[in-house]
Design an enzyme around this catalytic site. Structure first.
Site, PDB file in Angstrom:
ATOM      1  CB  VAL A  64      -0.926  -0.050   1.096  1.00  0.00           C
ATOM      2  CG1 VAL A  64      -1.932  -1.076   1.102  1.00  0.00           C
ATOM      3  CG2 VAL A  64      -0.288   0.010   2.639  1.00  0.00           C
ATOM      4  CE1 TYR A 155      -0.825   1.356  14.504  1.00  0.00           C
ATOM      5  CE2 TYR A 155      -1.635   2.098  16.513  1.00  0.00           C
ATOM      6  CZ  TYR A 155      -1.779   1.331  15.562  1.00  0.00           C
ATOM      7  OH  TYR A 155      -2.933   0.517  15.245  1.00  0.00           O
ATOM      8  CB  ALA A 157       2.049  10.779  14.138  1.00  0.00           C
TER       9      ALA A 157
HETATM   10  N1  LIG Z   1      -5.159  -5.164  16.575  1.00  0.00           N
HETATM   11  C1  LIG Z   1      -5.534  -3.975  17.345  1.00  0.00           C
HETATM   12  O1  LIG Z   1      -5.508  -3.982  18.398  1.00  0.00           O
HETATM   13  C2  LIG Z   1      -5.886  -2.898  16.402  1.00  0.00           C
HETATM   14  C3  LIG Z   1      -6.448  -1.691  17.208  1.00  0.00           C
HETATM   15  C4  LIG Z   1      -6.614  -0.574  16.362  1.00  0.00           C
HETATM   16  C5  LIG Z   1      -6.316  -0.755  15.255  1.00  0.00           C
HETATM   17  N2  LIG Z   1      -5.793  -1.471  14.347  1.00  0.00           N
HETATM   18  C6  LIG Z   1      -5.776  -1.312  12.999  1.00  0.00           C
HETATM   19  O2  LIG Z   1      -6.109  -2.427  12.317  1.00  0.00           O
HETATM   20  C7  LIG Z   1      -5.419  -2.690  10.983  1.00  0.00           C
HETATM   21  C8  LIG Z   1      -5.268  -4.350  11.013  1.00  0.00           C
HETATM   22  O3  LIG Z   1      -4.589  -4.711  12.264  1.00  0.00           O
HETATM   23  P1  LIG Z   1      -4.481  -6.260  12.610  1.00  0.00           P
HETATM   24  O4  LIG Z   1      -4.593  -6.092  14.074  1.00  0.00           O
HETATM   25  O5  LIG Z   1      -5.335  -6.868  11.810  1.00  0.00           O
HETATM   26  O6  LIG Z   1      -2.881  -6.405  12.023  1.00  0.00           O
HETATM   27  P2  LIG Z   1      -2.291  -7.632  11.206  1.00  0.00           P
HETATM   28  O7  LIG Z   1      -0.823  -7.331  11.427  1.00  0.00           O
HETATM   29  O8  LIG Z   1      -2.760  -8.903  12.009  1.00  0.00           O
HETATM   30  O9  LIG Z   1      -2.797  -7.398   9.725  1.00  0.00           O
HETATM   31  C9  LIG Z   1      -2.313  -6.579   8.988  1.00  0.00           C
HETATM   32  C10 LIG Z   1      -2.636  -6.810   7.602  1.00  0.00           C
HETATM   33  O10 LIG Z   1      -2.085  -5.640   6.813  1.00  0.00           O
HETATM   34  C11 LIG Z   1      -1.359  -6.108   5.673  1.00  0.00           C
HETATM   35  N3  LIG Z   1      -0.437  -5.152   5.609  1.00  0.00           N
HETATM   36  C12 LIG Z   1       0.873  -4.887   6.256  1.00  0.00           C
HETATM   37  N4  LIG Z   1       1.477  -4.050   5.511  1.00  0.00           N
HETATM   38  C13 LIG Z   1       1.296  -3.777   4.371  1.00  0.00           C
HETATM   39  C14 LIG Z   1       1.532  -3.038   3.250  1.00  0.00           C
HETATM   40  N5  LIG Z   1       2.666  -2.633   3.204  1.00  0.00           N
HETATM   41  N6  LIG Z   1       0.949  -3.395   2.235  1.00  0.00           N
HETATM   42  C15 LIG Z   1      -0.250  -4.282   2.105  1.00  0.00           C
HETATM   43  N7  LIG Z   1      -0.611  -4.870   3.013  1.00  0.00           N
HETATM   44  C16 LIG Z   1       0.176  -4.740   4.190  1.00  0.00           C
HETATM   45  C17 LIG Z   1      -0.846  -7.635   6.150  1.00  0.00           C
HETATM   46  O11 LIG Z   1      -0.613  -8.449   5.241  1.00  0.00           O
HETATM   47  C18 LIG Z   1      -1.854  -8.045   6.933  1.00  0.00           C
HETATM   48  O12 LIG Z   1      -3.122  -8.737   6.094  1.00  0.00           O
HETATM   49  C19 LIG Z   1      -4.213  -1.951  11.196  1.00  0.00           C
HETATM   50  O13 LIG Z   1      -4.479  -0.573  10.434  1.00  0.00           O
HETATM   51  C20 LIG Z   1      -4.074  -1.528  12.651  1.00  0.00           C
HETATM   52  O14 LIG Z   1      -3.080  -0.456  12.822  1.00  0.00           O
HETATM   53  C21 LIG Z   1      -5.461  -2.775  15.213  1.00  0.00           C
END
Ligand SMILES: NC(=O)c1ccc[n+]([C@@H]2O[C@H](COP(=O)([O-])OP(=O)(O)OC[C@H]3O[C@@H](n4cnc5c(N)ncnc54)[C@H](O)[C@@H]3O)[C@@H](O)[C@H]2O)c1
Length: 250
Positions: A64, A155, A157
């Site tokens: 991305v 993060y 920011a």
């Molecule tokens: N887990 C939490 O507690 C939490 C809380 C708040 C927000 N979030 C947000 O939710 C979203 C998903 O988090 P998650 O916990 O499922 O994380 P995760 O690491 O389990 O999954 C992340 C996904 O993003 C993809 N990804 C990462 N970098 C990428 C890149 N450069 N290009 C394309 N794809 C990429 C990975 O392949 C994976 O499918 C994130 O934006 C995270 O910041 C998570």
């Protein structure tokens, strides 16, 4: 319930964790999926899982943070299905790092993926949505986009930036029939959170911070994405919906 029958949902980071649950929820309610990830292995695994459930998924290997790769992924989806109805702009990364020690490269990497990547994807998909006369965009922020957390300056920011990117997109795109909202999850069990925190830390964190007394699970965030993408949210745009078990109520 088939709220998304014949809709095309474009889900970034849809190969595992919360994104996988979001993709699954849209598909279970009738959508065809375009799933973006930077991991071919995870994409293959997700495709096998979805195929077994009878869902339709177009796997798109793209980083991305690379605008050209995202542009190609969007073009490929449109050439396959002619439109994109829903964007779940979810891909993101996180790790802890002290502010005083934070390396410039690490700061840039976080912003490149979490904020620039979100912009590239949102803009390219929005251009398609304008042409087709509408659509729905949901950007993944975090409670860290609303309040700070020590050791996460980069993060926080990036996630704060997403909240205002979302509001600005809502202002500029409302007249084109495009709704844009952000979701702010709190602590959710996923490969990301499991990689960062020990079980002991999680237990103490939950006790101190989460009124509902537990972490969230990816499907509880997926349900909120589905609500915002559905016609039940037809008059909701430019907002941030917090999904945190009450954490920000303190
Ligand atoms: N887990 C939490 O507690 C939490 C809380 C708040 C927000 N979030 C947000 O939710 C979203 C998903 O988090 P998650 O916990 O499922 O994380 P995760 O690491 O389990 O999954 C992340 C996904 O993003 C993809 N990804 C990462 N970098 C990428 C890149 N450069 N290009 C394309 N794809 C990429 C990975 O392949 C994976 O499918 C994130 O934006 C995270 O910041 C998570």
């Amino acid at each position: 319930m088939e709220r998304f029958r014949n809709k095309i949902a474009f889900v970034t980071g849809g190969s595992r964790g919360i994104g996988l649950a979001i993709a699954e929820r849209f598909a279970a309610e009738g959508a065809k999926l375009a799933v973006v990830s930077n991991s071919m292995e995870e994409l293959n695994q997700a495709e096998r899982q979805f195929k077994a459930a009878g869902y339709v998924m177009l796997p798109l290997l793209a980083d991305v943070s690379d605008a050209d790769q995202i542009e190609r992924a969007v073009a490929r989806t449109v050439s396959q299905w002619g439109r994109i109805d829903i964007l779940a702009n979810n891909a993101g990364i996180a790790w802890e790092e002290d502010f005083l020690e934070m390396k410039d490269n690490n700061w840039r990497k976080m912003l490149d993926i979490n904020l620039n990547g979100m912009f590239y994807t949102a803009q390219r998909v929005s251009r398609q949505m304008v042409q087709q006369g509408g659509g729905v965009i949901i950007n993944m922020s975090s409670t860290n986009g609303i309040v700070g957390e020590a050791k996460y300056a980069h993060y926080n920011a990036s996630k704060g930036g997403i909240v205002l990117l979302t509001k600005t997109m809502a202002l500029e795109l409302g007249g084109c029939g495009i709704r844009v909202n952000a979701v702010c999850p709190g602590y959710i069990q996923s490969p990301m959170s499991e990689a960062i925190d020990s079980p002991e830390f999680v237990e103490a964190y939950i006790r101190a911070n989460i009124p509902l007394g537990r972490a969230g699970v990816p499907d509880e965030v997926a349900g909120v994405f589905a609500f915002l993408a559905s016609d039940d949210a037809a008059f909701i745009t430019g907002t941030t919906l917090v999904v945190d078990g009450g954490q920000l109520a303190f």
